[in-house]
Each structure stands twice: as C-alpha cells, then as structure tokens.
Motif scaffolding. Structure first.
Motif, PDB file in Angstrom:
ATOM      1  N   VAL A   1       0.732  -1.601  -0.143  1.00  0.00           N
ATOM      2  CA  VAL A   1       0.157   0.479  -0.031  1.00  0.00           C
ATOM      3  C   VAL A   1       1.041   1.159   0.165  1.00  0.00           C
ATOM      4  CG1 VAL A   1      -1.803   1.420   1.379  1.00  0.00           C
ATOM      5  CG2 VAL A   1      -1.871  -1.556   0.891  1.00  0.00           C
ATOM      6  N   ALA A   2       1.982   1.111   0.701  1.00  0.00           N
ATOM      7  CA  ALA A   2       2.915   2.468   0.274  1.00  0.00           C
ATOM      8  C   ALA A   2       3.824   2.516  -0.706  1.00  0.00           C
ATOM      9  CB  ALA A   2       4.071   1.836   1.688  1.00  0.00           C
ATOM     10  N   ALA A   3       3.758   1.420  -1.478  1.00  0.00           N
ATOM     11  CA  ALA A   3       4.504   2.013  -2.521  1.00  0.00           C
ATOM     12  C   ALA A   3       3.432   2.282  -3.507  1.00  0.00           C
ATOM     13  CB  ALA A   3       4.871   0.358  -2.842  1.00  0.00           C
ATOM     14  N   HIS A   4       1.890   1.829  -2.981  1.00  0.00           N
ATOM     15  CA  HIS A   4       1.099   2.143  -4.454  1.00  0.00           C
ATOM     16  C   HIS A   4       0.792   3.710  -4.224  1.00  0.00           C
ATOM     17  CE1 HIS A   4      -2.388   2.136  -6.444  1.00  0.00           C
ATOM     18  NE2 HIS A   4      -3.344   2.096  -6.200  1.00  0.00           N
TER      19      HIS A   4
ATOM     20  N   ALA B   1       6.767   5.938   2.522  1.00  0.00           N
ATOM     21  CA  ALA B   1       7.313   4.812   3.512  1.00  0.00           C
ATOM     22  C   ALA B   1       5.721   4.635   4.792  1.00  0.00           C
ATOM     23  CB  ALA B   1       7.566   5.892   4.365  1.00  0.00           C
ATOM     24  N   PRO B   2       5.864   3.442   4.648  1.00  0.00           N
ATOM     25  CA  PRO B   2       5.267   2.943   5.425  1.00  0.00           C
ATOM     26  C   PRO B   2       4.304   2.941   6.579  1.00  0.00           C
ATOM     27  CG  PRO B   2       6.676   0.918   4.467  1.00  0.00           C
ATOM     28  CD  PRO B   2       7.305   2.603   4.787  1.00  0.00           C
ATOM     29  N   HIS B   3       5.350   3.897   7.384  1.00  0.00           N
ATOM     30  CA  HIS B   3       4.894   4.719   8.393  1.00  0.00           C
ATOM     31  C   HIS B   3       3.651   5.552   8.354  1.00  0.00           C
ATOM     32  CE1 HIS B   3       8.482   7.864   7.603  1.00  0.00           C
ATOM     33  NE2 HIS B   3       7.596   8.324   7.944  1.00  0.00           N
ATOM     34  N   GLU B   4       4.558   6.128   6.699  1.00  0.00           N
ATOM     35  CA  GLU B   4       2.966   7.453   6.570  1.00  0.00           C
ATOM     36  C   GLU B   4       2.014   7.144   5.873  1.00  0.00           C
ATOM     37  OE1 GLU B   4       3.214  11.034   5.782  1.00  0.00           O
ATOM     38  OE2 GLU B   4       4.119  10.726   7.212  1.00  0.00           O
ATOM     39  N   VAL B   5       2.042   5.534   5.890  1.00  0.00           N
ATOM     40  CA  VAL B   5       0.280   5.106   5.357  1.00  0.00           C
ATOM     41  C   VAL B   5      -0.509   4.982   6.747  1.00  0.00           C
ATOM     42  CG1 VAL B   5      -1.177   3.353   5.239  1.00  0.00           C
ATOM     43  CG2 VAL B   5       0.781   3.891   3.349  1.00  0.00           C
ATOM     44  N   ALA B   6       0.425   4.711   7.369  1.00  0.00           N
ATOM     45  CA  ALA B   6      -0.244   4.777   9.042  1.00  0.00           C
ATOM     46  C   ALA B   6      -0.612   5.959   9.870  1.00  0.00           C
ATOM     47  CB  ALA B   6       0.771   3.607  10.648  1.00  0.00           C
ATOM     48  N   ARG B   7      -0.218   6.842   9.541  1.00  0.00           N
ATOM     49  CA  ARG B   7      -0.600   8.469  10.305  1.00  0.00           C
ATOM     50  C   ARG B   7      -1.446   8.606   8.852  1.00  0.00           C
ATOM     51  NH1 ARG B   7      -0.025  13.519   8.630  1.00  0.00           N
ATOM     52  NH2 ARG B   7       0.783  12.725   6.222  1.00  0.00           N
TER      53      ARG B   7
END
Length: 205
Positions: free
Chosen positions: A94-97, A101-107
């Motif tokens: 999802v982060a790549a899509h 960065a992965p932590h930004e998906v969470a944020r």
C-alpha cells in the motif's frame, strides 16, 4: 435517482454516489421514526437503498424521484475509536502504491475520520469511507483463503475490519483486537451506517 420495483412491496432506489446513498438512507430512517414512512427494512449499499415492507411502493417511488435528497446531517453519536497495530502484511505494498513510506500510511490512515457508508459481506463488517480518492487501492490479484479476525484492510475507496476469519482480497494494513460483532451485545454490531470511526495507533508501523 431511479426507483425500481422489487416484488410486490419493495423498492430498490439507485443514486449516483455513496454520499447520496448515505443521505437518502438517513432521510428514510428519519421519516420512519417520525411515522411518515412505513417500511420494515431500509438497507443502504454503495449506491442503492432497498426498502421492504411498503404498502404503496409506486407512490413512494414517484415521491422520491420527484425530489432532491438533502445532505445527511451529522450524527450526534460519539466517534467509535478502534485501536490498531499497523502491522499488516500488505502495508509495504500500500505504501508503494501511495508513493510514501509505510509509517506514512499509518499516519494518513489514523489521521482520517471515517464514516460507515453501509454494512455487508459478513455480520459486523462496515464499509468505511473518508480517505481521499487518490488513496484508492486495488484488491489483491489473488485473494487470501483466510483473513484473520480484526484485520484492518483497504480496497478501492473503502476501509474495513474483518469481524471474523474469512476469505478476502483486501489489502491488510493492520490489526485490531476490538470485537466488531458480539451476539451478547445490543446491538450485536459495533458499526452501523452513519457511524463515525477513528483508528488509534497502538504500535509502530
């Protein structure tokens, strides 16, 4: 808006967006509560609302299609908060899509207030809207045969939480321990159409 007869006492009302479906559902529920609409079931979906148990569906169809639906008023109910660990196996995809960065998906996900547009698929499963359209993600090319209960997932414009183990093709980004469906609870479903939802991070992405 288009109203289609379903059997002798039901209507399927088609609208152009999920926002209109939410607004129409809220208006019909309000009318039933005040006694101006007799319907045994009012069931919203992505772009439809099904009404069953109508005494005069043709009259109601004419009334609905002749008038515009006002935006749904905000619900007074408090926000349902769901603690979530952003540890899902599809978080990196999802982060790549999204190009973050992965932590930004969470944020981004945790900073969004969601609304339950409609429920379906399994008891207690709500289709939550709130993320901007550019965060839509495709379903997995190959669905999983078993998704663990409590999985927080994305597909298209929706966020959902699997209330029980089941097959599924959504992108899994996290996990919650909150029980979405409990027969001993009244109501059994924690989420219902119109409910506001926030996800609270409880661990690092």
């Amino acid at each position: 808006m288009r109203a289609l007869p379903v059997g002798d006492g039901a209507l399927l009302v088609e609208v152009s967006s999920d926002e209109e479906a939410r607004a129409l559902h809220a208006e019909l529920v309000r009318r039933r509560a005040e006694g101006s609409l007799a319907a045994t079931e009012i069931v919203p979906a992505a772009r439809t609302v099904l009404l069953d148990g109508l005494t005069d569906p043709a009259r109601l169809a004419g009334e609905l299609t002749a008038s515009a639906v006002a935006p749904a008023p905000p619900r007074a109910r408090d926000v349902v908060e769901l603690p979530v660990r952003y540890d899902g196996p599809d978080l990196a995809d999802v982060a790549a899509h999204w190009g973050v960065a992965p932590h930004e998906v969470a944020r981004i996900h945790a900073n969004t207030e969601f609304t339950v547009a409609f429920c379906g698929f399994a008891p207690g499963f709500g289709y939550l809207t709130g993320l901007p359209a550019h965060y839509d993600v495709p379903r997995r090319a190959t669905p999983r045969t078993s998704v663990p209960p409590g999985s927080v997932a994305l597909a298209g414009p929706y966020t959902g939480v699997y209330p029980r183990s089941s097959p599924g093709g959504w992108q899994l980004i996290g996990t919650t321990d909150t029980v979405l469906w409990d027969h001993a609870r009244v109501p059994a479903a924690l989420l219902s159409p119109g409910t506001r939802v926030k996800f609270l991070p409880v661990g690092a992405a």
